[in-house]
Design a protein around this motif. Structure first.
Motif, PDB file in Angstrom:
ATOM      1  N   ALA A  94       6.327  19.344  14.179  1.00  0.00           N
ATOM      2  CA  ALA A  94       7.763  19.061  14.180  1.00  0.00           C
ATOM      3  C   ALA A  94       8.372  19.493  12.854  1.00  0.00           C
ATOM      4  O   ALA A  94       7.779  19.270  11.797  1.00  0.00           O
ATOM      5  CB  ALA A  94       7.997  17.572  14.410  1.00  0.00           C
ATOM      6  N   PRO A  95       9.568  20.094  12.868  1.00  0.00           N
ATOM      7  CA  PRO A  95      10.211  20.509  11.610  1.00  0.00           C
ATOM      8  C   PRO A  95      10.465  19.344  10.665  1.00  0.00           C
ATOM      9  O   PRO A  95      10.410  19.505   9.449  1.00  0.00           O
ATOM     10  CB  PRO A  95      11.531  21.130  12.086  1.00  0.00           C
ATOM     11  N   GLU A  96      10.723  18.157  11.216  1.00  0.00           N
ATOM     12  CA  GLU A  96      10.946  16.962  10.402  1.00  0.00           C
ATOM     13  C   GLU A  96      10.338  15.762  11.120  1.00  0.00           C
ATOM     14  O   GLU A  96      10.217  15.760  12.345  1.00  0.00           O
ATOM     15  CB  GLU A  96      12.443  16.709  10.180  1.00  0.00           C
ATOM     16  N   LYS A  97       9.942  14.759  10.346  1.00  0.00           N
ATOM     17  CA  LYS A  97       9.448  13.530  10.966  1.00  0.00           C
ATOM     18  C   LYS A  97       9.550  12.386   9.972  1.00  0.00           C
ATOM     19  O   LYS A  97       9.687  12.599   8.751  1.00  0.00           O
ATOM     20  CB  LYS A  97       8.000  13.688  11.439  1.00  0.00           C
ATOM     21  N   LYS A  98       9.483  11.173  10.479  1.00  0.00           N
ATOM     22  CA  LYS A  98       9.531   9.978   9.634  1.00  0.00           C
ATOM     23  C   LYS A  98       8.102   9.498   9.383  1.00  0.00           C
ATOM     24  O   LYS A  98       7.298   9.420  10.317  1.00  0.00           O
ATOM     25  CB  LYS A  98      10.359   8.887  10.306  1.00  0.00           C
ATOM     26  N   GLU A 109      10.006   3.705   5.043  1.00  0.00           N
ATOM     27  CA  GLU A 109       9.996   4.879   5.909  1.00  0.00           C
ATOM     28  C   GLU A 109      10.700   6.035   5.211  1.00  0.00           C
ATOM     29  O   GLU A 109      11.792   5.863   4.675  1.00  0.00           O
ATOM     30  CB  GLU A 109      10.696   4.559   7.233  1.00  0.00           C
ATOM     31  N   THR A 110      10.072   7.197   5.196  1.00  0.00           N
ATOM     32  CA  THR A 110      10.642   8.356   4.524  1.00  0.00           C
ATOM     33  C   THR A 110      10.890   9.488   5.513  1.00  0.00           C
ATOM     34  O   THR A 110      10.156   9.636   6.491  1.00  0.00           O
ATOM     35  CB  THR A 110       9.716   8.856   3.407  1.00  0.00           C
ATOM     36  N   ASP A 111      11.919  10.280   5.249  1.00  0.00           N
ATOM     37  CA  ASP A 111      12.207  11.474   6.049  1.00  0.00           C
ATOM     38  C   ASP A 111      11.482  12.653   5.428  1.00  0.00           C
ATOM     39  O   ASP A 111      11.765  13.029   4.291  1.00  0.00           O
ATOM     40  CB  ASP A 111      13.716  11.748   6.088  1.00  0.00           C
ATOM     41  N   GLN A 112      10.556  13.228   6.170  1.00  0.00           N
ATOM     42  CA  GLN A 112       9.744  14.307   5.619  1.00  0.00           C
ATOM     43  C   GLN A 112       9.987  15.626   6.347  1.00  0.00           C
ATOM     44  O   GLN A 112      10.210  15.662   7.561  1.00  0.00           O
ATOM     45  CB  GLN A 112       8.268  13.925   5.667  1.00  0.00           C
ATOM     46  N   LYS A 113       9.938  16.694   5.582  1.00  0.00           N
ATOM     47  CA  LYS A 113      10.238  18.030   6.087  1.00  0.00           C
ATOM     48  C   LYS A 113       8.986  18.892   6.067  1.00  0.00           C
ATOM     49  O   LYS A 113       8.180  18.829   5.137  1.00  0.00           O
ATOM     50  CB  LYS A 113      11.333  18.663   5.214  1.00  0.00           C
ATOM     51  N   LEU A 114       8.834  19.717   7.091  1.00  0.00           N
ATOM     52  CA  LEU A 114       7.681  20.608   7.188  1.00  0.00           C
ATOM     53  C   LEU A 114       7.884  21.842   6.310  1.00  0.00           C
ATOM     54  O   LEU A 114       8.937  22.462   6.318  1.00  0.00           O
ATOM     55  CB  LEU A 114       7.480  21.058   8.638  1.00  0.00           C
ATOM     56  N   HIS A 115       6.846  22.189   5.548  1.00  0.00           N
ATOM     57  CA  HIS A 115       6.825  23.462   4.825  1.00  0.00           C
ATOM     58  C   HIS A 115       5.617  24.248   5.295  1.00  0.00           C
ATOM     59  O   HIS A 115       4.491  23.732   5.296  1.00  0.00           O
ATOM     60  CB  HIS A 115       6.734  23.244   3.315  1.00  0.00           C
ATOM     61  N   GLN A 116       5.845  25.486   5.704  1.00  0.00           N
ATOM     62  CA  GLN A 116       4.767  26.357   6.147  1.00  0.00           C
ATOM     63  C   GLN A 116       4.634  27.519   5.173  1.00  0.00           C
ATOM     64  O   GLN A 116       5.568  28.295   4.986  1.00  0.00           O
ATOM     65  CB  GLN A 116       5.047  26.903   7.547  1.00  0.00           C
ATOM     66  N   ILE A 124       2.474  21.530   5.011  1.00  0.00           N
ATOM     67  CA  ILE A 124       2.527  20.214   4.392  1.00  0.00           C
ATOM     68  C   ILE A 124       3.898  19.617   4.672  1.00  0.00           C
ATOM     69  O   ILE A 124       4.894  20.351   4.781  1.00  0.00           O
ATOM     70  CB  ILE A 124       2.264  20.281   2.871  1.00  0.00           C
ATOM     71  N   TYR A 125       3.956  18.309   4.842  1.00  0.00           N
ATOM     72  CA  TYR A 125       5.228  17.600   4.935  1.00  0.00           C
ATOM     73  C   TYR A 125       5.516  16.976   3.573  1.00  0.00           C
ATOM     74  O   TYR A 125       4.616  16.429   2.932  1.00  0.00           O
ATOM     75  CB  TYR A 125       5.159  16.492   5.988  1.00  0.00           C
ATOM     76  N   TYR A 126       6.773  17.080   3.132  1.00  0.00           N
ATOM     77  CA  TYR A 126       7.138  16.459   1.856  1.00  0.00           C
ATOM     78  C   TYR A 126       8.417  15.650   2.016  1.00  0.00           C
ATOM     79  O   TYR A 126       9.257  15.933   2.879  1.00  0.00           O
ATOM     80  CB  TYR A 126       7.286  17.515   0.755  1.00  0.00           C
ATOM     81  N   ASP A 127       8.555  14.645   1.182  1.00  0.00           N
ATOM     82  CA  ASP A 127       9.691  13.723   1.201  1.00  0.00           C
ATOM     83  C   ASP A 127      10.953  14.467   0.731  1.00  0.00           C
ATOM     84  O   ASP A 127      11.133  14.713  -0.462  1.00  0.00           O
ATOM     85  CB  ASP A 127       9.377  12.546   0.280  1.00  0.00           C
TER      86      ASP A 127
END
Length: 256
Positions: A94-98, A109-116, A124-127
């Motif tokens: 998913a492009p973003e997830k909690k 709970e944090t909103d994390q973004k996908l980096h490829q 990796i997902y980062y905050d």
């Protein structure tokens, strides 16, 4: 699920269009077909034949369902390396997830973004609320969105691929480099969390602003490694340190 599977086969397989449509038409007909019910005037022989037909159809449906799954898996394995199907990581992540993280004893709970990273082939997902990801000299650097005041030591997590060193060799070299810079360098540990690999930790002291460095060496699956270096200060061990630890749990090396 059947509809999605069919769409994937039609879109990605290398069979001729007519062959694919005919194949799916036959499969759907077999899966959907129900045996006719026996009439009142039917004989005992007819009823027995109908029961055998029922069993045959049930077996056929099971067989065809398995065949569909096997065929789809076979098509996937037959894909040439480098196709869009293999490269489109966003179909699987998913492009973003909690994500829940525990900071200073409190869960949030944090909103994390996908980096490829397409070149080094990892994700990796980062905050994204507190950090930004920048690329510098072939490295990915996750650091605070807003620059910290000058009195604070650096806060960052750097991911770099080292193609010609295996994890056990890399961590020994990095451990030796730390020994000449920090007063407290711990023993190298083999770890399974937050990543699978090796870890070494170094501290510049026990003051609130003493630098902390944590380095992980992770197998890249190609006879090389990823060097992941966390930097923060002693007082931030349960803040930035905990957040970096959680983000690294989302680090995944992509298989070719």
């Amino acid at each position: 699920m059947e509809r999605n599977l069919k769409d994937k086969l039609l879109e990605k397989s290398r069979y001729a269009e007519g062959t694919k449509e005919e194949l799916w038409s036959r499969i759907e007909t077999m899966l959907d077909e129900e045996p006719a019910a026996p009439t009142r005037m039917g004989s005992r022989t007819a009823r027995k034949r109908t029961k055998r037909s029922d069993r045959t159809m049930r077996a056929l449906k099971i067989t065809m369902a398995v065949a569909v799954a096997v065929m789809a898996f076979g098509v996937f394995l037959a894909m040439p390396a480098g196709t869009a199907f293999m490269k489109d990581v966003r179909e699987w992540f998913a492009p973003e997830k909690k994500v829940e993280v525990e900071v200073e004893g409190q869960k949030e709970e944090t909103d994390q973004k996908l980096h490829q990273n397409k070149e080094s082939k990892y994700v990796i997902y980062y905050d994204q609320e507190r950090y930004k990801l920048v690329q510098e000299d072939g490295k990915d650097v996750i650091t605070t969105k807003e620059p910290l005041p000058e009195r604070y030591p650096e806060v960052s997590m750097t991911i770099e691929q080292v193609k010609d060193e295996k994890p056990e060799e890399l961590i020994k070299r990095l451990n030796g480099e730390l020994a000449g810079k920090y007063e407290d360098v711990r023993e190298v540990e083999q770890v399974s969390e937050p990543v699978q690999g090796y870890m070494v930790r170094a501290l510049a002291g026990k003051e609130w602003d003493s630098e902390v460095v944590v380095i992980y060496a992770v197998d890249n699956g190609k006879q090389g490694s990823f060097a992941i270096t966390e930097k923060y200060f002693f007082e931030a061990s349960e803040g930035h340190g905990a957040r970096f630890h959680q983000m690294l749990k989302e680090f995944k090396v992509l298989d070719e």
